[in-house]
Design a protein around this motif. Structure first.
Motif, PDB file in Angstrom:
ATOM      1  N   LEU A  98      -7.283 -62.331  57.011  1.00 35.74           N
ATOM      2  CA  LEU A  98      -7.207 -63.396  56.000  1.00 35.74           C
ATOM      3  C   LEU A  98      -8.379 -64.370  56.124  1.00 35.74           C
ATOM      4  O   LEU A  98      -9.011 -64.719  55.125  1.00 35.74           O
ATOM      5  CB  LEU A  98      -5.878 -64.148  56.101  1.00 35.74           C
ATOM      6  CG  LEU A  98      -4.620 -63.358  55.743  1.00 35.74           C
ATOM      7  CD1 LEU A  98      -3.403 -64.274  55.777  1.00 35.74           C
ATOM      8  CD2 LEU A  98      -4.742 -62.683  54.397  1.00 35.74           C
ATOM      9  N   GLU A  99      -8.660 -64.795  57.344  1.00 39.58           N
ATOM     10  CA  GLU A  99      -9.798 -65.702  57.524  1.00 39.58           C
ATOM     11  C   GLU A  99     -11.109 -64.988  57.190  1.00 39.58           C
ATOM     12  O   GLU A  99     -12.033 -65.592  56.645  1.00 39.58           O
ATOM     13  CB  GLU A  99      -9.826 -66.260  58.939  1.00 39.58           C
ATOM     14  CG  GLU A  99     -10.813 -67.379  59.108  1.00 39.58           C
ATOM     15  CD  GLU A  99     -10.722 -68.048  60.470  1.00 39.58           C
ATOM     16  OE1 GLU A  99     -11.153 -69.206  60.556  1.00 39.58           O
ATOM     17  OE2 GLU A  99     -10.233 -67.428  61.435  1.00 39.58           O
ATOM     18  N   GLY A 100     -11.163 -63.688  57.465  1.00 42.06           N
ATOM     19  CA  GLY A 100     -12.337 -62.899  57.097  1.00 42.06           C
ATOM     20  C   GLY A 100     -12.544 -62.894  55.593  1.00 42.06           C
ATOM     21  O   GLY A 100     -13.664 -63.080  55.111  1.00 42.06           O
ATOM     22  N   ILE A 101     -11.479 -62.692  54.842  1.00 43.47           N
ATOM     23  CA  ILE A 101     -11.583 -62.719  53.380  1.00 43.47           C
ATOM     24  C   ILE A 101     -12.044 -64.096  52.917  1.00 43.47           C
ATOM     25  O   ILE A 101     -12.961 -64.216  52.099  1.00 43.47           O
ATOM     26  CB  ILE A 101     -10.240 -62.331  52.721  1.00 43.47           C
ATOM     27  CG1 ILE A 101      -9.913 -60.862  53.009  1.00 43.47           C
ATOM     28  CG2 ILE A 101     -10.277 -62.589  51.216  1.00 43.47           C
ATOM     29  CD1 ILE A 101      -8.492 -60.456  52.656  1.00 43.47           C
ATOM     30  N   GLN A 102     -11.441 -65.137  53.461  1.00 48.36           N
ATOM     31  CA  GLN A 102     -11.830 -66.491  53.060  1.00 48.36           C
ATOM     32  C   GLN A 102     -13.306 -66.746  53.342  1.00 48.36           C
ATOM     33  O   GLN A 102     -14.029 -67.273  52.491  1.00 48.36           O
ATOM     34  CB  GLN A 102     -10.965 -67.526  53.787  1.00 48.36           C
ATOM     35  CG  GLN A 102      -9.534 -67.550  53.312  1.00 48.36           C
ATOM     36  CD  GLN A 102      -8.679 -68.548  54.075  1.00 48.36           C
ATOM     37  OE1 GLN A 102      -9.062 -69.086  55.103  1.00 48.36           O
ATOM     38  NE2 GLN A 102      -7.487 -68.805  53.549  1.00 48.36           N
ATOM     39  N   ASN A 103     -13.776 -66.378  54.520  1.00 45.51           N
ATOM     40  CA  ASN A 103     -15.165 -66.645  54.892  1.00 45.51           C
ATOM     41  C   ASN A 103     -16.153 -65.741  54.157  1.00 45.51           C
ATOM     42  O   ASN A 103     -17.159 -66.230  53.628  1.00 45.51           O
ATOM     43  CB  ASN A 103     -15.342 -66.497  56.403  1.00 45.51           C
ATOM     44  CG  ASN A 103     -14.698 -67.619  57.165  1.00 45.51           C
ATOM     45  OD1 ASN A 103     -14.592 -68.742  56.691  1.00 45.51           O
ATOM     46  ND2 ASN A 103     -14.241 -67.325  58.368  1.00 45.51           N
ATOM     47  N   VAL A 104     -15.894 -64.455  54.144  1.00 44.51           N
ATOM     48  CA  VAL A 104     -16.823 -63.512  53.517  1.00 44.51           C
ATOM     49  C   VAL A 104     -16.954 -63.804  52.026  1.00 44.51           C
ATOM     50  O   VAL A 104     -18.053 -63.897  51.488  1.00 44.51           O
ATOM     51  CB  VAL A 104     -16.376 -62.053  53.759  1.00 44.51           C
ATOM     52  CG1 VAL A 104     -17.129 -61.088  52.857  1.00 44.51           C
ATOM     53  CG2 VAL A 104     -16.561 -61.682  55.222  1.00 44.51           C
ATOM     54  N   TRP A 105     -15.815 -63.974  51.359  1.00 49.08           N
ATOM     55  CA  TRP A 105     -15.867 -64.233  49.925  1.00 49.08           C
ATOM     56  C   TRP A 105     -16.524 -65.583  49.656  1.00 49.08           C
ATOM     57  O   TRP A 105     -17.398 -65.688  48.806  1.00 49.08           O
ATOM     58  CB  TRP A 105     -14.466 -64.180  49.324  1.00 49.08           C
ATOM     59  CG  TRP A 105     -13.865 -62.803  49.237  1.00 49.08           C
ATOM     60  CD1 TRP A 105     -13.942 -61.811  50.174  1.00 49.08           C
ATOM     61  CD2 TRP A 105     -13.095 -62.284  48.169  1.00 49.08           C
ATOM     62  NE1 TRP A 105     -13.253 -60.707  49.751  1.00 49.08           N
ATOM     63  CE2 TRP A 105     -12.718 -60.965  48.526  1.00 49.08           C
ATOM     64  CE3 TRP A 105     -12.666 -62.808  46.960  1.00 49.08           C
ATOM     65  CZ2 TRP A 105     -11.941 -60.164  47.690  1.00 49.08           C
ATOM     66  CZ3 TRP A 105     -11.892 -62.006  46.128  1.00 49.08           C
ATOM     67  CH2 TRP A 105     -11.539 -60.704  46.493  1.00 49.08           C
ATOM     68  N   THR A 137     -18.044 -66.403  45.986  1.00 48.78           N
ATOM     69  CA  THR A 137     -16.867 -65.895  45.294  1.00 48.78           C
ATOM     70  C   THR A 137     -15.664 -66.662  45.816  1.00 48.78           C
ATOM     71  O   THR A 137     -15.463 -66.755  47.028  1.00 48.78           O
ATOM     72  CB  THR A 137     -16.689 -64.386  45.550  1.00 48.78           C
ATOM     73  OG1 THR A 137     -17.867 -63.710  45.103  1.00 48.78           O
ATOM     74  CG2 THR A 137     -15.479 -63.841  44.817  1.00 48.78           C
ATOM     75  N   ASP A 138     -14.894 -67.214  44.926  1.00 46.96           N
ATOM     76  CA  ASP A 138     -13.733 -68.007  45.319  1.00 46.96           C
ATOM     77  C   ASP A 138     -12.701 -67.110  46.001  1.00 46.96           C
ATOM     78  O   ASP A 138     -12.124 -66.226  45.353  1.00 46.96           O
ATOM     79  CB  ASP A 138     -13.120 -68.672  44.090  1.00 46.96           C
ATOM     80  CG  ASP A 138     -11.966 -69.596  44.418  1.00 46.96           C
ATOM     81  OD1 ASP A 138     -11.614 -69.749  45.615  1.00 46.96           O
ATOM     82  OD2 ASP A 138     -11.409 -70.186  43.473  1.00 46.96           O
ATOM     83  N   PRO A 139     -12.452 -67.322  47.295  1.00 44.04           N
ATOM     84  CA  PRO A 139     -11.476 -66.480  47.986  1.00 44.04           C
ATOM     85  C   PRO A 139     -10.061 -66.626  47.433  1.00 44.04           C
ATOM     86  O   PRO A 139      -9.235 -65.731  47.595  1.00 44.04           O
ATOM     87  CB  PRO A 139     -11.554 -66.940  49.443  1.00 44.04           C
ATOM     88  CG  PRO A 139     -12.268 -68.227  49.437  1.00 44.04           C
ATOM     89  CD  PRO A 139     -13.063 -68.303  48.184  1.00 44.04           C
TER      90      PRO A 139
END
Length: 131
Positions: free
Chosen positions: A84-91, A96-98
Motif C-alpha cells: 500500500l505504501e509502495g502504491i502511494q509513493n510510486v504513484w 499520478t494521484d494514488p
C-alpha cells in the motif's frame, strides 16, 4: 494462514501480467526480496493504469484484502509498508494521484490505507493506530 512464500503467488494469480517482472527480478537478484518485489508490483500497477488496463485492479484489491485478513503478521506488515505504501509513493512520485486506487480497496485494506495517510499527515503516531 497466508505466509511470506504465498504472497507473490496470490498477487500473480490476481495480476498474471506481473509474472514476467517477477521472473526478471529473481534473475537479477537471485532470490525474491519481498519489499523490492512489492515496489515493483506497485510500479507494474501504475503502468497498467497508464495503459488503461485496470480490469485486474479488483482482483488485486481482493488479493490485498486476503493478505490482511488471512496473512500472518509478516504478510500484514508487508501489505502495508511494502504494497500500500509502495502504491502511494510510486504513484505519487510519478504525478499520478494514488487515491485513484482507493475505490478498488476492500474494507480492511482501505482502513490501512487511511491509517498510512493519517500517519504521514501527522494525525497519528503509528500506522494502524486505532485499528
Amino acid at each position: 494462514m497466508i505466509s511470506k512464500d504465498q504472497m507473490m503467488p496470490l498477487l500473480i494469480e490476481a495480476c498474471p501480467s506481473f509474472r514476467l517482472s517477477l521472473d526478471e527480478h529473481r534473475q537479477y537478484y537471485g532470490e525474491e526480496i519481498t519489499y523490492a518485489v512489492l515496489g515493483d508490483f506497485a510500479r507494474h500497477l501504475l503502468q497498467l493504469h497508464y495503459q488503461h488496463q485496470t480490469d485486474v485492479f479488483l482482483a488485486v484489491a481482493q488479493a490485498i484484502e486476503r493478505l490482511y485478513v488471512e496473512g500472518d503478521p509478516y504478510v500484514q506488515e508487508a501489505a502495508t509498508i511494502g504494497l500500500l505504501e509502495g502504491i502511494q509513493n510510486v504513484w505519487g512520485n510519478n504525478d499520478t494521484d494514488p487515491e485513484l486506487f482507493v475505490p478498488y480497496l476492500l474494507p480492511v485494506s482501505a482502513q490501512w490505507w487511511r491509517s498510512l495517510n493519517d500517519f504521514w499527515s501527522g494525525k497519528s503516531k503509528f500506522v494502524g493506530e486505532g485499528l
